[in-house]
Write an enzyme that holds these catalytic residues in place. Structure first.
Site, PDB file in Angstrom:
ATOM      1  N   SER A  14      31.132  36.182 -50.097  1.00  0.00           N
ATOM      2  CA  SER A  14      31.762  37.646 -51.287  1.00  0.00           C
ATOM      3  C   SER A  14      32.815  36.993 -51.285  1.00  0.00           C
ATOM      4  O   SER A  14      33.526  35.884 -51.782  1.00  0.00           O
ATOM      5  CB  SER A  14      31.193  38.909 -50.189  1.00  0.00           C
ATOM      6  OG  SER A  14      32.000  40.144 -51.245  1.00  0.00           O
TER       7      SER A  14
ATOM      8  N   ASP B 132      20.604  39.792 -54.597  1.00  0.00           N
ATOM      9  CA  ASP B 132      22.133  40.259 -54.888  1.00  0.00           C
ATOM     10  C   ASP B 132      22.743  40.828 -55.875  1.00  0.00           C
ATOM     11  O   ASP B 132      21.953  40.310 -57.151  1.00  0.00           O
ATOM     12  CB  ASP B 132      23.006  39.085 -54.363  1.00  0.00           C
ATOM     13  CG  ASP B 132      24.547  39.296 -54.581  1.00  0.00           C
ATOM     14  OD1 ASP B 132      25.019  40.641 -54.375  1.00  0.00           O
ATOM     15  OD2 ASP B 132      24.862  38.210 -53.687  1.00  0.00           O
TER      16      ASP B 132
ATOM     17  N   HIS C 242      23.302  41.520 -50.627  1.00  0.00           N
ATOM     18  CA  HIS C 242      24.580  40.999 -50.953  1.00  0.00           C
ATOM     19  C   HIS C 242      25.312  40.631 -50.163  1.00  0.00           C
ATOM     20  O   HIS C 242      25.756  40.241 -48.898  1.00  0.00           O
ATOM     21  CB  HIS C 242      26.143  41.891 -51.689  1.00  0.00           C
ATOM     22  CG  HIS C 242      27.329  41.133 -52.273  1.00  0.00           C
ATOM     23  ND1 HIS C 242      27.086  39.730 -52.354  1.00  0.00           N
ATOM     24  CD2 HIS C 242      28.931  41.601 -51.406  1.00  0.00           C
ATOM     25  CE1 HIS C 242      28.619  39.648 -51.916  1.00  0.00           C
ATOM     26  NE2 HIS C 242      29.256  40.613 -51.317  1.00  0.00           N
TER      27      HIS C 242
END
Length: 495
Positions: free
Chosen positions: A221, A438, A473
């Site tokens: 991320s 995601d 995610h």
């Protein structure tokens, strides 16, 4: 005392709300009874409790906070501090006259300092990735690190994890004291870029541990952004690069979603334009927990996936036999409500605002590098001349004017700019991991990283489909087999 337990005061607030509703119902002779809002009563009750406790979530924790920074409910012990008294000049023209970075380590550094792995965190994570003798609580990557671990084996690697600059778990951020007056920076804190964050980390790596070259830079991320930026800024100082669920430049859709989160948080009456920290003059200021809760709920929508939620919650309600209400009623609503409520007392809202904007600003393009180099040089010259009066006003101090300005470069020109900026990464051993479920960093953004680097033979690209992961995610936090396994195999290739 549990802040969410109903106190006598809370009962009185709740009853007052009921009495008002009943009075309104009686006076208007409504055809239907007025709806009750226990979710709002609960937030009002918490605000009152925080106020009566002189801002529980903003009180000083002198035993665990090295800078007397606010305690946000998360364990704040077991880390060490790297302190730099040399100024850090920033990409957007600001400066940190001095700063500190909280870090934790696992394993041992070998004699030639060649086995170090630096973990970069996401937006809200602390340095506590793994439990340790100094802090036995499980870390946010507990199952991914340890002796004999398939991903990061601490019998072989010396693992370092930091709390990012701008954070609130030990590193310098908006809640830290400004050395100019020893008051919290608040929104006087300068805007950061991801590159600024890794330049601070590189000082720690080199000065604290005398490490000239990392064996690997690993991040997911926002941490994946940092990992790429580390290789771009210091290509000779890292051997292998791992980036999971990240991108080469933020996309408009992600920027738009984070913008909505910030707007909700800043609309909280207790945010006070960032100056909500208790002071001698106003000791009863409280955290803008309502705005923080709602912002986190919006964010959570982007962290997990639709397929997971369909199998986990469906469209079931808490109780199908009672009339619907406007407070959390569906199972998915109660999940979001819980996630927001929990986070609202754990993290500094200003850190959330600044670091989410830092993610929006992420850009590996050459033009961004050129502008950043120029602004840092100008900030350094200004500081050397003590030319404080001639500093240009910050953008947020300038009057806002709506504009119809559109992009001035074509898609092809922007892509070439980005490709040129990423040239220092070419030739590095690189693992790129994407997840098809995601929604925040779609899998095509990871494909773009590979394409921009020319599909180099040193690049390994792993793409998890929905049969492998439905976690969206957050897969990098949960998937030990596919994410952890891919990273472990990549790191062991030649060590």
């Amino acid at each position: 005392m549990n802040l969410f337990s109903r106190s006598v005061l809370g009962k009185r607030i709740f009853k007052n709300g009921m009495h008002k509703a009943v009075a309104l119902q009686a006076s208007s002779k409504s055809s239907n009874p007025a709806m009750q809002f226990p979710c709002l009563d609960k937030m009002e009750e918490l605000s009152e409790q925080l106020r009566n406790k002189h801002g529980t979530c903003s009180s000083v924790d002198a035993t665990s906070s090295p800078n007397n920074e606010p305690n946000y409910g998360k364990v704040r012990s077991g880390f060490k501090l790297y302190k730099s008294n040399q100024p850090l000049f920033l990409d957007y023209g600001g400066v940190l006259p001095k700063f500190q970075i909280a870090y934790e380590t696992w394993g041992n550094l070998n004699k030639d300092a060649s086995n170090a792995v630096l973990i970069h965190t996401g937006l809200s994570a602390s340095s506590h990735a793994k439990s340790s003798p100094d802090n036995s609580q499980p870390g946010w990557w507990e199952q991914f690190i340890g002796p004999g671990n398939a991903m990061l084996d601490t019998n072989r690697f010396f693992v370092i994890c930091t709390n990012v600059l701008g954070g609130c778990y030990g590193s310098t951020g908006p809640s830290s004291p400004d050395p100019a007056d020893n008051l919290p920076y608040a929104t006087r804190f300068p805007m950061l870029s991801v590159q600024d964050i890794i330049r601070g980390q590189q000082r720690l790596v080199k000065e604290q541990f005398c490490i000239e070259k990392l064996y690997a830079s690993v991040g997911c991320s926002m941490g994946g952004m940092q990992s790429l930026a580390y290789a771009q800024q210091f290509p000779q100082a890292v051997e292998k690069v791992v980036t999971v669920s990240a991108c080469a430049r933020s996309h408009p859709s992600s920027i738009a979603m984070r913008h909505a989160q910030r707007q909700v948080l800043m609309a909280d009456q207790h945010w006070k334009r960032g100056f909500y920290y208790p002071s001698d003059e106003e000791p009863n200021r409280i955290l803008p927990h309502v705005g923080m809760k709602l912002a986190r709920e919006i964010a959570t929508v982007t962290y997990r996936s639709g397929p997971e939620w369909e199998s986990r919650f469906g469209t079931e309600r808490l109780n199908e036999d009672i009339p619907p209400v406007l407070c959390p009623d569906f199972l998915i609503e109660t999940y979001l409500d819980h996630q927001g409520e929990k986070f609202s007392l754990e993290y500094d809202p200003n850190s959330f605002l600044y670091l989410s904007k830092t993610m929006d600003l992420f850009d590996l393009s050459q033009s961004h590098q050129d502008r950043s180099n120029r602004r840092r040089a100008e900030a350094q010259r200004a500081l050397e001349k003590s030319d404080v009066e001639d500093k240009p006003p910050r953008l947020c101090d300038e009057p806002y004017e709506a504009t119809k300005k559109r992009r001035t470069t074509t898609v092809e020109e922007a892509r070439e700019d980005l490709r040129k900026g990423m040239e220092p990464i070419i030739g590095k051993e690189l693992l790129v991991v994407g997840v098809k479920s995601d929604g925040l960093f779609p899998y095509w953004q990871q494909r773009e990283i590979v394409d921009l680097l020319g599909g180099d033979k040193n690049i390994e690209h792993v793409e998890l489909d929905e049969s492998q992961s439905l976690f969206g995610h957050d897969t990098f936090l949960l998937d030990l087999e596919h994410v952890g396994g891919s990273i472990g195999r990549f790191l062991k290739n030649d060590f």
